[in-house]
Scaffold this motif. Structure first.
Motif, PDB file in Angstrom:
ATOM      1  N   ASP A   1      -4.599   6.114  -6.875  1.00  0.00           N
ATOM      2  CA  ASP A   1      -3.951   6.656  -5.776  1.00  0.00           C
ATOM      3  C   ASP A   1      -2.611   7.065  -6.012  1.00  0.00           C
ATOM      4  O   ASP A   1      -2.281   7.320  -6.885  1.00  0.00           O
ATOM      5  N   ALA A   2      -2.050   7.649  -4.793  1.00  0.00           N
ATOM      6  CA  ALA A   2      -0.784   8.362  -5.118  1.00  0.00           C
ATOM      7  C   ALA A   2       0.239   7.754  -5.802  1.00  0.00           C
ATOM      8  O   ALA A   2       1.031   8.231  -6.323  1.00  0.00           O
ATOM      9  N   GLN A   3       0.605   6.236  -5.345  1.00  0.00           N
ATOM     10  CA  GLN A   3       1.655   5.359  -5.951  1.00  0.00           C
ATOM     11  C   GLN A   3       1.228   5.416  -7.351  1.00  0.00           C
ATOM     12  O   GLN A   3       2.359   5.567  -8.126  1.00  0.00           O
TER      13      GLN A   3
ATOM     14  N   SER B   1      -5.692   9.492  -1.157  1.00  0.00           N
ATOM     15  CA  SER B   1      -4.434   9.482  -0.610  1.00  0.00           C
ATOM     16  C   SER B   1      -4.715   9.976   0.917  1.00  0.00           C
ATOM     17  O   SER B   1      -5.482  10.829   1.037  1.00  0.00           O
TER      18      SER B   1
ATOM     19  N   PRO C   1      -2.127  15.569  -2.643  1.00  0.00           N
ATOM     20  CA  PRO C   1      -1.443  14.786  -3.916  1.00  0.00           C
ATOM     21  C   PRO C   1      -0.486  16.104  -4.450  1.00  0.00           C
ATOM     22  O   PRO C   1      -0.969  17.398  -4.185  1.00  0.00           O
TER      23      PRO C   1
END
Length: 535
Positions: A107-109, A131, A135
């Protein structure tokens, strides 16, 4: 009948397409919907040119995209590699390098957290980021989840078989100082038979709502997921992972969960909470990873009087080795139960013959649940995954030409097939959801050059299940105390393998009759160490 891991979803989708397969918060996805998501991810892999045994790493929390990515990789002929989403960047990169992953799904985090480390993973061809937005670009090609699924291409179904590599499940073991992980290679046969074994052992059935409070990157969590899907049940992902007992108790208070799989530490914590509403609905409870404290077990049985409870024990790398009902604890003190369905544990003499009931020998597993071996570690794999011996002498039972798992454990069986391990021989320490080899910790401690000998033992902990204690003697002439040794451990061991207690002793460590360090005695001495820690 399903032969490949992703077919577990496909077969249920044919019977009851509208039945709910996964539940995650307010999200519900049917078996037909999950089958479509799996097919779309497999198509995305084909469009990217990834398939035929290549590895796809999935570093996501327990959620629908994680399931779709793992089983989508299976459908595309790849092997999926679930990675702990809370693992540090160095450990994640070490796993990616070791397995030679071609694609990472995250995921993005976590992508932002891992981006710099990914530059040191030469096999990676790209990253898929789940996400809401687009991205950010990176050194590697990056695609958003929706764009990746939209790129799906049709193609010829790969010629995978039940013996094909399906997954690499990483456990703590010998390796680079940054990670100390080792991949257990699982075939489709292992995953499918393991799912059927657990579903049958626990009695999971269509209509059940199975809450697996276990991380999907470990064998137990992955198996619970597949067992629920194999049975046509609803798998609840809300609390998957190392859940807080208070949050889990609140979820159970809704009164609609019929099956719960959790680790010993979670059950210890749940014993402190009110479970009245859960007792009205909960049919099945399994403690994954062994027994729990007598007081917590008694509390659980009193609070869940109509729930069928299973204690599932490990033997080395063999998760879900045996199952024991709590009622048997009083009748068979010290037993870890009988082999789970579709599996067999043999107790063998030195000449390869099976031991008589009550006779101690070497424990060996056979059957469909024996993994393929260790990834990139043929030496360790050859020691623990090797062919069963031919029958010795007339009348000997043929064990067939098949590989068995040899964990290096002594045991005995009673007349009814219940197993009893030799004291101190099961050296896997389960701490905070990680399965850690005490012998591997010892190798690294001795490798510091500061100690003459070392013992790493598991000590009961009310929150983490177990913690690691290291006891060592100094090398002749070396200046060593506990602070110096702990600093050396911290420089070489990942966080999850760090000892909670280090004790440098001047006297030699105690020995058992066979001349080995008496780890059982040491563990007994340290048993009360963390008893007062509040859960």
């Amino acid at each position: 009948m399903a032969q490949l891991a992703h077919e577990l979803v496909e077969q249920t989708a044919q019977w009851t397409p509208q039945a709910t397969a996964l539940r995650h918060g307010a999200e519900r996805i049917s078996y037909a919907g999950l089958a479509s998501a799996i097919a779309a991810f497999a198509g995305g892999l084909r469009a990217t040119g990834i398939g035929d045994g290549e590895r796809v790493a999935v570093c996501l929390p327990a959620m629908t995209p994680a399931v779709a990515a793992m089983l989508g990789a299976s459908q595309a002929g790849c092997a999926f590699v679930p990675i702990d989403p809370d693992l540090d960047a160095a450990g994640c990169a070490a796993i990616l390098r070791d397995c030679g992953a071609r694609l990472l799904v995250t995921d993005a985090q976590r992508y932002d957290f891992l981006a710099a480390a990914l530059a040191g993973c030469p096999s990676l061809r790209g990253v898929v980021v789940h996400s809401a937005g687009t991205p950010r670009a990176g050194a590697l090609p990056v695609q958003g989840w929706d764009a990746f699924l939209a790129s799906a291409a049709t193609g010829v179904q790969p010629a995978a078989t039940a013996a094909t590599l399906a997954a690499l499940v990483y456990t703590a073991g010998a390796g680079q100082p940054a990670s100390a992980f080792r991949g257990v290679a699982m075939s489709h046969r292992n995953l499918v038979a393991g799912a059927a074994s657990t579903a049958r052992c626990l009695g999971i059935k269509p209509g059940d709502r199975l809450l697996a409070a276990l991380p999907l990157h470990g064998d137990y969590g992955l198996n619970a997921l597949l067992a629920g899907l194999a049975a046509g049940a609803t798998v609840v992902l809300d609390a998957a992972g190392p859940a807080e007992p208070a949050a889990l108790a609140k979820l159970l208070a809704c009164g609609d969960i019929t099956a719960l799989a959790a680790a010993p530490a979670t059950w210890e914590g749940l014993a402190q909470h009110e479970l009245e509403r859960a007792a009205e609905c909960l049919r099945i409870a399994s403690c994954a990873g062994g027994g729990i404290g007598r007081e917590a077990l008694a509390s659980m049985r009193a609070r869940l009087p109509h729930t069928r409870i299973h204690l599932l024990y490990d033997i080395g790398e063999a998760c879900r080795s045996t199952s024991l009902m709590p009622a048997q604890l009083d009748e068979r003190p010290g037993s870890i139960g009988r082999a789970t369905p579709y599996s067999e544990w043999l107790v063998l003499r030195a000449d390869g013959r099976e031991c008589a009931p009550g006779e101690s020998g070497e424990l060996v597993r056979r059957g469909a649940l024996v993994p393929l071996g260790y990834w990139n570690d043929p030496q360790a794999g050859g020691e623990q995954f090797r062919f069963l011996p031919p029958p010795a002498g007339p009348g000997g039972r043929s064990l067939g030409c098949e590989a068995g798992y040899w964990p290096g454990v002594s045991a005995r069986k009673d007349l009814d097939g219940y197993l009893y391990l030799a004291e101190g021989r099961n050296e896997i320490i389960v701490s905070g959801g990680y399965r850690i080899s005490g012998r591997e910790v010892e190798k690294i401690v001795v490798g510091t050059g500061l100690v003459a000998e070392a013992a790493a033992v598991g000590v009961a902990h009310p929150v983490l299940g177990q913690v690691i204690a290291v006891l060592a003697t100094p090398r002749p002439g070396a200046r060593l105390d506990s602070t110096i040794l702990f600093g050396a451990c911290r420089a070489r061991l990942p966080q999850h393998m760090l000892p909670a207690m280090v004790d440098v002793r001047r006297a030699p460590l105690p020995r058992a009759r066979d001349g080995q360090i008496d780890r059982a005695l040491l563990a007994g001495e340290l048993a009360p160490l963390f008893a007062e820690v509040a859960p």
